[in-house]
Design a protein around this motif. Structure first.
Motif, PDB file in Angstrom:
ATOM      1  N   GLY A   1      38.978  47.947  34.549  1.00 46.87           N
ATOM      2  CA  GLY A   1      38.205  48.470  35.665  1.00 46.87           C
ATOM      3  C   GLY A   1      37.377  49.679  35.279  1.00 46.87           C
TER       4      GLY A   1
ATOM      5  N   GLN B   1      42.812  41.664  43.775  1.00 43.87           N
ATOM      6  CA  GLN B   1      41.518  42.170  44.219  1.00 43.87           C
ATOM      7  C   GLN B   1      40.962  43.137  43.176  1.00 43.87           C
TER       8      GLN B   1
ATOM      9  N   TYR C   1      33.162  46.981  42.820  1.00 44.69           N
ATOM     10  CA  TYR C   1      32.335  46.114  43.661  1.00 44.69           C
ATOM     11  C   TYR C   1      32.522  46.421  45.151  1.00 44.69           C
ATOM     12  N   TYR C   2      33.689  46.893  45.522  1.00 42.07           N
ATOM     13  CA  TYR C   2      33.985  47.273  46.892  1.00 42.07           C
ATOM     14  C   TYR C   2      35.226  48.163  46.872  1.00 42.07           C
TER      15      TYR C   2
ATOM     16  N   ARG D   1      36.806  47.200  39.650  1.00 49.14           N
ATOM     17  CA  ARG D   1      35.496  47.011  39.012  1.00 49.14           C
ATOM     18  C   ARG D   1      34.362  47.695  39.779  1.00 49.14           C
TER      19      ARG D   1
ATOM     20  N   GLY E   1      34.297  40.855  49.225  1.00 52.52           N
ATOM     21  CA  GLY E   1      34.653  42.199  49.649  1.00 52.52           C
ATOM     22  C   GLY E   1      34.022  42.630  50.949  1.00 52.52           C
TER      23      GLY E   1
ATOM     24  N   GLY F   1      33.610  34.579  44.758  1.00 52.31           N
ATOM     25  CA  GLY F   1      33.588  35.581  43.696  1.00 52.31           C
ATOM     26  C   GLY F   1      33.563  36.976  44.275  1.00 52.31           C
ATOM     27  N   TYR F   2      34.692  37.666  44.231  1.00 46.93           N
ATOM     28  CA  TYR F   2      34.816  39.038  44.720  1.00 46.93           C
ATOM     29  C   TYR F   2      34.348  39.164  46.175  1.00 46.93           C
TER      30      TYR F   2
ATOM     31  N   GLY G   1      38.090  43.424  42.270  1.00 53.65           N
ATOM     32  CA  GLY G   1      36.799  43.976  42.667  1.00 53.65           C
ATOM     33  C   GLY G   1      36.870  45.450  42.993  1.00 53.65           C
TER      34      GLY G   1
END
Length: 397
Positions: A96, A53, A60-61, A58, A22, A19-20, A55
């Motif tokens: 995002g 990607q 996250y990274y 969003r 990164g 999950g994501y 993430g």
């Protein structure tokens, strides 16, 4: 010559999907995946990774984190004599929170963007290539670009129409043993289609549509365009007549052709072209259809107006319309040269014409938009070929 390649998903295919993923510390290779990639390398098959990607969008990274993960994977692969020939990833997602990446993108699987980019960068024949992944988005990418799909992962999640394998190692073993397999019992050869899934946002659909239009136009055989241009220019120089015909949306292209190949071509040249659309006169068109049958609406007009040496340009997305096929057959039998603009599988029209401009797509809008562009470029090519260099650069096309 273009060659087959393998487009791999990343998370759930090469490395464990946590999950994501990164950061490097979260990378865990799925057993056998490194060896599978090395086997593809050894066989001389280009390998690209195409990964969503979201993430990044969003928050996250960041982009640099994705590059660091890919650098780490490259280093681990190199230790085992394996490599990825091309890394592609899509950081965008319409939901995002990072403004720069909070949008739809045709690169996001199952959109075709990354598949088309891989084909261009590695000179791949997508129809002979494979997309291997663990989700419906990977199968959708295969459908969007006309490649062959293989699913890896739990069998309860597999698409029944796509060959399923427990992991990448098993999928690659199958690829190497069956490089040309595309029939039932082997990997399902997903027909190229657009759209390959439902879109919830118009901007996302628009981006995917633009990518598919780019792919379709890029696949047109330009040698056939050159043949068509030669036929038209020769006819105009000989004062021969050019007749165009089509049904539905293709009729509008035939009608528009009359405008551009008469008014447009004359602008700044010495040509006075004789171009006629057989789809315009509704009184004559409907009388023939009513009394003789719709299959004869174009052929009957040619019998009255066309002469040997004239040209017929037939526009048909399917290439199978009976009135188009009859018109081409009559034209060929009576000394006319013929041009066909087709799509889908091309039908009889593609095989019958002296010049066949074929669009490899199965979406009527994409086919018709490409036909319209070809109609315009033929008119503009003819026009500029009869102008001086100074006139070409000084006038608006």
């Amino acid at each position: 010559m273009s060659k087959p390649g393998v487009l791999l998903d990343r998370d759930g295919t090469i490395i464990v999907d946590r999950g994501y993923v990164g950061s490097v510390d979260r990378v865990e290779f799925i057993p056998g995946s490194v060896e599978a990639i090395a086997a593809l390398n050894e066989a001389g098959i280009p390998v690209a990774v195409v990964t969503n990607q979201a993430g990044v969008a969003r928050g996250y990274y960041g982009i640099e984190d994705v590059h660091l993960v890919h650098k780490h994977i490259d280093e681990e692969l190199a230790r085992h004599g394996a490599r990825i020939d091309l890394w592609l990833f899509c950081p965008y997602h319409p939901d995002g929170v990072v403004k720069a990446f909070a949008r739809a993108s045709a690169d996001r699987k199952p959109g075709p963007g990354m598949g088309l980019a891989a084909a261009q960068a590695l000179d791949l024949d997508l129809a002979r290539s494979w997309v291997v992944g663990d989700s419906a988005t990977d199968v959708g990418l295969a459908a969007a670009v006309g490649a062959r799909a293989l699913y890896v992962g739990p069998p309860n999640s597999a698409d029944p129409d796509v060959a399923s394998f427990p992991d990448l190692a098993a999928a690659v073993e199958f690829i190497l043993a069956n490089p040309d397999a595309s029939t039932a019992g082997g990997p399902h050869a997903v027909p190229r289609r657009f759209p390959a899934h439902r879109f919830d946002r118009a901007d996302e659909y628009g981006g995917a549509y633009a990518s598919e239009l780019y792919r379709a136009f890029g696949g047109v055989d330009l040698t056939e365009v050159a043949k068509a241009a030669e036929i038209l220019l020769d006819a105009y120089q000989r004062d021969a007549a050019v007749f165009a015909c089509g049904n539905g949306g293709s009729a509008s292209i035939a009608n528009h052709l009359q405008c551009d190949h008469v008014k447009g071509v004359r602008n700044g040249t010495d040509l006075t072209t004789r171009v006629f659309s057989l789809s315009t006169n509704m009184e004559l068109f409907s009388a023939i259809a009513n009394d003789l049958g719709y299959d004869q609406v174009f052929e009957y007009q040619l019998q009255s107006m066309a002469r040997p040496g004239d040209v017929l340009l037939a526009v048909s997305s399917s290439g199978r319309s009976p009135n188009i096929v009859r018109a081409l057959d009559w034209a060929r039998a009576n000394g006319m040269r013929t041009i066909a603009l087709t799509g889908f599988e091309g039908g009889p029209a593609r095989a019958m014409a002296n010049a066949a401009i074929h669009v490899d797509a199965t979406n009527y809008g994409i086919v018709e938009d490409t036909h319209q562009a070809c109609m315009h470029l033929l008119a503009q090519y003819v026009r500029q070929s009869r102008m001086t260099v100074d006139a070409v650069v000084s006038q608006t096309f």
